[in-house]
Scaffold this motif. Structure first.
Motif, PDB file in Angstrom:
ATOM      1  N   ALA A 486       7.030  29.623   2.948  1.00  0.00           N
ATOM      2  CA  ALA A 486       6.785  28.618   4.109  1.00  0.00           C
ATOM      3  C   ALA A 486       6.375  29.039   5.226  1.00  0.00           C
ATOM      4  CB  ALA A 486       7.623  27.488   3.929  1.00  0.00           C
ATOM      5  N   LYS A 487       6.919  30.203   5.867  1.00  0.00           N
ATOM      6  CA  LYS A 487       6.736  30.539   7.163  1.00  0.00           C
ATOM      7  C   LYS A 487       6.016  31.908   7.200  1.00  0.00           C
ATOM      8  CE  LYS A 487      11.554  28.654   8.407  1.00  0.00           C
ATOM      9  NZ  LYS A 487      12.926  29.062   8.708  1.00  0.00           N
ATOM     10  N   GLY A 488       5.655  32.356   6.340  1.00  0.00           N
ATOM     11  CA  GLY A 488       4.713  33.709   6.220  1.00  0.00           C
ATOM     12  C   GLY A 488       5.549  34.671   6.203  1.00  0.00           C
ATOM     13  N   GLY A 489       6.521  34.804   5.596  1.00  0.00           N
ATOM     14  CA  GLY A 489       7.730  36.118   5.721  1.00  0.00           C
ATOM     15  C   GLY A 489       7.311  36.873   4.563  1.00  0.00           C
ATOM     16  N   ASP A 490       8.025  37.962   4.329  1.00  0.00           N
ATOM     17  CA  ASP A 490       7.628  38.872   3.361  1.00  0.00           C
ATOM     18  C   ASP A 490       7.848  38.517   1.936  1.00  0.00           C
ATOM     19  OD1 ASP A 490       7.294  41.457   2.135  1.00  0.00           O
ATOM     20  OD2 ASP A 490       8.664  42.768   3.228  1.00  0.00           O
ATOM     21  N   THR A 491       7.208  38.064   1.205  1.00  0.00           N
ATOM     22  CA  THR A 491       7.199  38.026  -0.129  1.00  0.00           C
ATOM     23  C   THR A 491       6.555  39.162  -1.114  1.00  0.00           C
ATOM     24  OG1 THR A 491       5.430  36.375  -0.324  1.00  0.00           O
ATOM     25  CG2 THR A 491       7.771  35.635   0.144  1.00  0.00           C
ATOM     26  N   THR A 492       6.121  39.999  -0.538  1.00  0.00           N
ATOM     27  CA  THR A 492       5.714  41.261  -1.467  1.00  0.00           C
ATOM     28  C   THR A 492       6.851  41.706  -2.426  1.00  0.00           C
ATOM     29  OG1 THR A 492       6.575  42.926   0.136  1.00  0.00           O
ATOM     30  CG2 THR A 492       4.431  41.859   0.525  1.00  0.00           C
ATOM     31  N   PRO A 493       6.291  42.368  -3.222  1.00  0.00           N
ATOM     32  CA  PRO A 493       7.326  42.877  -4.328  1.00  0.00           C
ATOM     33  C   PRO A 493       8.525  43.709  -3.658  1.00  0.00           C
ATOM     34  CG  PRO A 493       5.235  43.233  -5.559  1.00  0.00           C
ATOM     35  CD  PRO A 493       4.983  42.479  -3.920  1.00  0.00           C
ATOM     36  N   GLU A 494       8.010  44.717  -2.438  1.00  0.00           N
ATOM     37  CA  GLU A 494       9.054  45.427  -1.917  1.00  0.00           C
ATOM     38  C   GLU A 494       9.957  44.355  -1.188  1.00  0.00           C
ATOM     39  OE1 GLU A 494       9.599  48.390  -2.211  1.00  0.00           O
ATOM     40  OE2 GLU A 494       8.076  48.725  -3.907  1.00  0.00           O
ATOM     41  N   GLY A 495       9.448  43.415  -0.594  1.00  0.00           N
ATOM     42  CA  GLY A 495      10.443  42.651   0.291  1.00  0.00           C
ATOM     43  C   GLY A 495      11.334  41.912  -0.650  1.00  0.00           C
ATOM     44  N   LEU A 496      10.690  41.256  -1.563  1.00  0.00           N
ATOM     45  CA  LEU A 496      11.672  40.706  -2.805  1.00  0.00           C
ATOM     46  C   LEU A 496      12.853  41.598  -3.278  1.00  0.00           C
ATOM     47  CD1 LEU A 496       9.071  38.535  -4.468  1.00  0.00           C
ATOM     48  CD2 LEU A 496      10.739  37.739  -2.562  1.00  0.00           C
ATOM     49  N   LYS A 497      12.479  43.053  -3.587  1.00  0.00           N
ATOM     50  CA  LYS A 497      13.205  43.982  -4.105  1.00  0.00           C
ATOM     51  C   LYS A 497      14.554  44.138  -2.866  1.00  0.00           C
ATOM     52  CE  LYS A 497      11.696  47.814  -5.749  1.00  0.00           C
ATOM     53  NZ  LYS A 497      10.870  49.057  -5.875  1.00  0.00           N
ATOM     54  N   GLU A 498      14.095  44.199  -1.864  1.00  0.00           N
ATOM     55  CA  GLU A 498      15.182  44.493  -0.470  1.00  0.00           C
ATOM     56  C   GLU A 498      16.054  43.180  -0.458  1.00  0.00           C
ATOM     57  OE1 GLU A 498      15.919  47.318   0.577  1.00  0.00           O
ATOM     58  OE2 GLU A 498      14.250  48.032  -0.905  1.00  0.00           O
ATOM     59  N   LEU A 499      15.372  41.979  -0.888  1.00  0.00           N
ATOM     60  CA  LEU A 499      16.258  40.819  -0.596  1.00  0.00           C
ATOM     61  C   LEU A 499      17.241  40.916  -1.936  1.00  0.00           C
ATOM     62  CD1 LEU A 499      16.910  38.026   0.334  1.00  0.00           C
ATOM     63  CD2 LEU A 499      15.094  37.099  -0.853  1.00  0.00           C
ATOM     64  N   TRP A 500      16.558  41.372  -3.052  1.00  0.00           N
ATOM     65  CA  TRP A 500      17.573  41.221  -4.392  1.00  0.00           C
ATOM     66  C   TRP A 500      18.876  42.167  -4.059  1.00  0.00           C
ATOM     67  CZ3 TRP A 500      17.641  37.270  -7.745  1.00  0.00           C
ATOM     68  CH2 TRP A 500      18.412  37.579  -8.902  1.00  0.00           C
ATOM     69  N   TYR A 501      18.358  43.361  -3.509  1.00  0.00           N
ATOM     70  CA  TYR A 501      19.461  44.369  -3.255  1.00  0.00           C
ATOM     71  C   TYR A 501      20.456  44.041  -2.446  1.00  0.00           C
ATOM     72  CZ  TYR A 501      21.744  48.707  -1.527  1.00  0.00           C
ATOM     73  OH  TYR A 501      22.721  49.580  -1.046  1.00  0.00           O
ATOM     74  N   ALA A 502      20.121  43.291  -1.125  1.00  0.00           N
ATOM     75  CA  ALA A 502      20.959  42.684  -0.331  1.00  0.00           C
ATOM     76  C   ALA A 502      21.914  41.769  -0.669  1.00  0.00           C
ATOM     77  CB  ALA A 502      20.266  42.254   1.032  1.00  0.00           C
ATOM     78  N   LEU A 503      21.416  40.938  -1.509  1.00  0.00           N
ATOM     79  CA  LEU A 503      22.072  39.621  -2.178  1.00  0.00           C
ATOM     80  C   LEU A 503      23.258  40.326  -3.071  1.00  0.00           C
ATOM     81  CD1 LEU A 503      19.695  36.937  -2.661  1.00  0.00           C
ATOM     82  CD2 LEU A 503      21.540  36.856  -1.351  1.00  0.00           C
ATOM     83  N   ASN A 504      22.832  41.415  -4.019  1.00  0.00           N
ATOM     84  CA  ASN A 504      23.453  41.768  -5.053  1.00  0.00           C
ATOM     85  C   ASN A 504      24.528  42.712  -4.496  1.00  0.00           C
ATOM     86  OD1 ASN A 504      23.021  41.840  -8.248  1.00  0.00           O
ATOM     87  ND2 ASN A 504      21.138  41.670  -7.018  1.00  0.00           N
ATOM     88  N   ARG A 505      24.482  43.204  -3.112  1.00  0.00           N
ATOM     89  CA  ARG A 505      25.519  43.954  -2.300  1.00  0.00           C
ATOM     90  C   ARG A 505      26.585  43.051  -1.723  1.00  0.00           C
ATOM     91  NH1 ARG A 505      27.073  47.607  -3.470  1.00  0.00           N
ATOM     92  NH2 ARG A 505      25.611  49.050  -3.231  1.00  0.00           N
ATOM     93  N   LYS A 506      25.943  42.057  -1.246  1.00  0.00           N
ATOM     94  CA  LYS A 506      27.044  41.054  -0.658  1.00  0.00           C
ATOM     95  C   LYS A 506      27.668  40.386  -1.832  1.00  0.00           C
ATOM     96  CE  LYS A 506      25.523  37.634   2.130  1.00  0.00           C
ATOM     97  NZ  LYS A 506      24.764  36.575   2.677  1.00  0.00           N
ATOM     98  N   TYR A 507      27.217  39.982  -3.072  1.00  0.00           N
ATOM     99  CA  TYR A 507      28.045  39.417  -4.098  1.00  0.00           C
ATOM    100  C   TYR A 507      28.762  40.402  -4.899  1.00  0.00           C
ATOM    101  CZ  TYR A 507      25.953  34.611  -3.390  1.00  0.00           C
ATOM    102  OH  TYR A 507      25.597  33.510  -2.843  1.00  0.00           O
ATOM    103  N   TYR A 508      28.417  41.537  -5.045  1.00  0.00           N
ATOM    104  CA  TYR A 508      29.311  42.398  -5.794  1.00  0.00           C
ATOM    105  C   TYR A 508      30.369  43.365  -5.154  1.00  0.00           C
ATOM    106  CZ  TYR A 508      27.109  40.543 -10.095  1.00  0.00           C
ATOM    107  OH  TYR A 508      26.750  39.925 -10.988  1.00  0.00           O
ATOM    108  N   GLY A 509      29.768  43.588  -3.745  1.00  0.00           N
ATOM    109  CA  GLY A 509      30.782  44.421  -2.605  1.00  0.00           C
ATOM    110  C   GLY A 509      30.171  45.923  -2.900  1.00  0.00           C
TER     111      GLY A 509
END
Length: 609
Positions: A486-509
Motif C-alpha cells: 500500500a505504501k510502496g515499500g519493498d515487496t521484492t523477493p529479497e525484501g520478503l525474504k528478509e522480512l520472513w527471516y526477521a519474523l522467524n528470528r523473533k518468534y523462534y529466538g
C-alpha cells in the motif's frame, strides 16, 4: 482396524488398496440418503435447471412490499437448498473413486449450474441496496421477514461497500484476471516444480514431492531431515523471481479490490466480512509477541532432547518421542472418541454414535479414492465425514476433528432456518478444535506411562506451536507485506525474504539457526493467496482451548453454553456468538490462556525429560 477387517479389506502393510466394491457397506457413507439412484439425481438436476428462470420474475419488483421480498427469498432458498444437495452428492460420489470418469461428469455439470444460479440471482443485492435506506430498514424490522433480518441488517451495515449493479458486474468479470496469480502459483508449485531425490533411512534413493519432503522432515535420522529440507526448498529458491511475481500479483489484486470497495486496506475488507474488529487481529499478534519466552524455552528443550549442538529449522517437526500409539482399530477409535467427548454431555455423544451407525462416515482408503479428510453435507442432508483411516492416532484425531464440524452442522441445521444456518470459518474452526482439545486432554488424563505421556505432551506443544504461534507469525507477515504494497515499500523477493527471516528470528529466538533456504518459505504458503485467512486458525484454536478448559473445569453449565453456541449457526457476528459461549475474542484473554496451557505443558515435559 479389526484384524478380520484388515484381512478382508486387504489393507495389510504390503497389500494393494482394495477396489471400492471390496469395501464392506458398514464402512461406507450412505449417499443413498440423499439420492437413492443416479437417475433421481438427474431428475432433480433437470427440474432445478428448468426453474432458474423463475428468479427473473421478481426483478424490479422488490420495493413493492415485504410479501414480495419474502416470496423471492423463499424461492431462492428452495432452489439453493436443492442446488447444494445436488452439488454435495455429485462431488462426494466423485471423491469415492477419482479414476472413474463417469463420476466426474455430474460434478462438472452441477458446478456449471451453480454459476448459472449465481448469475440468475445476482440482481437481488444491488436491487435491495438501490432502495432508500429507510425502506430497507423497514424490511429488516418486518416480522414476516424475521428469519432474514440478520442478512438484511448486514446489507445495511456494508451498504457503502456494495457498488452499483453495473460496477458489481465489472468486479465480478475481473475475477478471472484477479485469480491469475493464484492459478499460476498453483500450477507452478503443484505441477511444474521438480524436487531433487534424496536417500531415505535405509540409504535408498527416493523421488520427492512437496508432500513427501514434508513427511521426511519427521524422520528420526537427522541427515534425512536435512536432505528433505534442502529438497523442499531447492525449487522455491531457484524460482524466487517467478514466485515473487505471483505474490506481487496477489498483493496488487487485494489492493485493487479494497480500493474499489472503499476500504482503508485489504485487511479491513477481509475482517469486515464478518464484522471482526481490527483490534482482534492486532491483539492476537501483540499478545503472542509479548509471550515468546515459552517458545524459546521449548526450542531449547527440543535441542536438548534431540541431542544436537545447534537446533536447525529442519529439526522442528520430528517428534521428540517415537509414536507409541500403534495399530488403533476403527472400533477402538470410536470408543476413544465417545469416551473423551463425554464432557459435552450424553445427548452429544449419543448423536455421534447414531451418526457413525447411520452412514455419516466413509472410513477406509480404496483404489482411486481422494486423499485427505473433510466434513461436508448440506442443509437438506445429515452431515458426512470423508476419511482415509489407517489405524494411527493422527487418524483418530482427524475423526474427532471432523466430527466437531459435523456436529456443528447438525445442531445448526436442526435449529436455524436456512438463511442463518451457515457459519463462517472464524467459528467453524472453534467447533472442530474444541473436540480435539477435549480428546487430547482426556487421553492425557488417563495416560500414566512416561513415554506415552511425553508423546502426548509433545503433541500438545506442537499443536500450539504450529497452529497458534506459527499461524500468528504468518498473520504478522501478511499485515506487513500488504502495508508495504500500500505504501510502496519493498515487496521484492529479497525484501520478503528478509522480512520472513526477521519474523522467524523473533518468534523462534536466537537458539535456532534460520537456514538461508527458509527465507523462501513465504513463497510456499498457498493460504496467502486468500489474504488474511490464516489468523483464524490462531483465534479458533485459542477460543477452543478456552472453551474446552471451561467445560472440563466447570462441567455441565459450561457445556450447555457451548452446545447453545453450536445451535446458533450464522445468526450473529462470530465475536458475539463466541461471547455467548463464554469466550470474548475481542480481548487478549483467550490467547493468553492458550499461552498458559503451552507453559504448563512445557513445565511437565521439562520435568519428565
Amino acid at each position: 482396524m479389526d484384524k478380520e477387517n484388515k484381512k478382508e479389506l486387504g489393507l495389510g502393510k504390503s497389500a494393494a488398496l482394495p477396489e471400492r466394491a471390496g469395501i464392506p457397506e458398514e464402512y461406507k457413507w450412505r449417499l443413498e440418503d440423499i439420492y437413492p439412484t443416479q437417475e433421481k439425481w438427474e431428475e432433480e438436476f433437470s427440474a432445478l435447471k428448468a426453474r432458474l428462470p423463475e428468479l427473473a420474475e421478481f426483478r424490479g419488483t422488490l420495493a413493492r412490499s415485504t410479501a414480495r421480498v419474502k416470496e423471492l427469498f423463499k424461492l431462492r432458498d428452495e432452489l439453493s437448498i436443492t442446488l447444494e444437495k445436488l452439488f454435495v452428492y455429485a462431488n462426494m460420489r466423485s471423491h469415492e473413486d477419482t479414476a472413474d470418469s463417469k463420476r466426474q461428469g455430474p460434478a462438472n455439470r452441477i458446478s456449471a449450474l451453480s454459476v448459472e444460479f449465481a448469475a440468475a440471482s445476482s440482481y437481488v443485492t444491488p436491487e435491495l441496496l438501490s432502495m432508500p435506506k429507510e425502506r430497507l430498514e423497514e424490511f429488516s424490522k418486518a416480522p414476516e421477514l424475521s428469519e432474514y433480518s440478520f442478512g438484511l441488517r448486514e446489507l445495511l451495515r456494508r451498504r457503502e461497500h456494495v457498488l452499483s449493479e453495473a460496477e458489481e458486474m465489472i468486479i465480478a468479470r475481473a475475477g478471472d484476471m484477479a485469480g491469475a496469480a493464484e492459478n499460476a502459483f498453483s500450477m507452478l508449485t503443484n505441477a511444474d516444480m521438480a524436487f531433487p531425490a534424496i536417500k531415505d533411512e535405509k540409504g535408498k534413493r527416493v523421488e520427492m514431492s512437496e508432500e513427501r519432503a514434508v513427511a521426511y522432515l519427521r524422520s528420526r535420522r537427522r541427515a534425512v531431515r536435512k536432505a528433505a529440507f534442502e529438497s523442499l526448498y531447492s525449487p522455491f529458491c531457484a524460482m524466487k523471481n517467478t514466485l515473487g511475481a505471483t505474490f506481487d500479483g496477489m498483493l496488487k489484486g487485494a489492493k485493487f479490490y479494497a480500493a474499489c470497495r472503499k476500504y482503508a486496506s485489504p485487511l479491513a475488507e477481509a475482517l469486515d466480512a464478518d464484522d471482526i474488529p481490527l483490534s482482534v487481529y492486532d491483539n492476537l499478534i501483540d499478545t503472542i509477541e509479548k509471550n515468546l519466552a515459552p517458545m524459546y524455552r521449548y526450542m531449547e528443550l527440543r535441542r536438548r532432547a534431540l541431542r544436537v549442538r545447534e537446533l536447525q529449522m529442519f529439526d522442528l517437526y520430528v517428534p521428540l518421542v517415537a509414536d507409541p500409539f500403534k495399530d488403533i482399530a476403527w472400533s477402538d477409535a470410536k470408543k476413544m472418541m465417545f469416551r473423551f467427548l463425554a464432557p459435552l454431555g450424553e445427548e452429544y455423544v449419543a448423536q455421534t454414535r447414531r451418526g457413525l451407525a447411520e452412514g455419516w462416515v466413509d472410513v477406509f482408503p480404496n483404489r482411486g479414492k481422494r486423499s485427505g479428510a473433510y466434513s461436508w453435507g448440506s442443509y437438506a442432508t445429515h452431515p458426512y465425514i470423508f476419511m482415509n483411516y489407517t489405524n494411527n492416532l493422527n487418524d483418530v484425531m482427524t475423526l474427532v476433528h471432523e466430527m466437531g464440524h459435523s456436529m456443528h452442522s447438525y445442531y445448526s441445521h436442526k435449529s436455524q432456518p436456512y438463511a442463518t444456518a451457515g457459519y463462517c470459518i472464524f467459528t467453524a474452526e472453534v467447533a472442530s478444535t474444541t473436540n480435539e482439545v477435549l480428546f487430547l486432554s482426556g487421553l492425557l488424563a488417563e495416560t500414566k506411562e512416561r513415554r506415552r505421556r511425553l508423546y502426548l505432551l509433545n503433541r500438545r506443544l506442537e499443536n500450539i506451536r504450529t497452529t497458534v504461534y506459527r499461524q500468528t507469525m504468518f498473520a504478522a507477515f501478511e499485515r506487513e507485506a500488504h502495508e508495504r504494497a500500500a505504501k510502496g515499500g519493498d515487496t521484492t523477493p529479497e525484501g520478503l525474504k528478509e522480512l520472513w527471516y526477521a519474523l522467524n528470528r523473533k518468534y523462534y529466538g536466537g537458539g535456532v539457526v534460520i537456514n538461508e533456504q527458509l527465507k523462501m518459505e513465504w513463497a510456499r504458503i498457498p493460504h496467502f493467496y486468500t489474504p488474511f485467512y490464516v489468523y483464524q486458525y490462531s483465534t479458533g484454536f485459542s477460543a477452543a482451548t478456552a472453551l474446552a478448559r471451561g467445560i472440563l473445569e466447570r462441567g455441565e453449565p459450561a457445556a450447555k453454553k457451548y452446545l447453545s453456541f453450536l445451535t446458533k449457526g450464522g445468526s450473529d457476528h462470530p465475536i458475539e456468538l463466541l461471547k455467548g459461549a463464554g469466550v470474548d475474542m475481542s480481548t487478549p484473554a483467550p490467547v493468553e490462556a492458550v499461552v498458559r496451557e503451552f507453559e504448563e505443558t512445557l513445565d511437565e515435559m521439562e520435568a519428565l525429560i
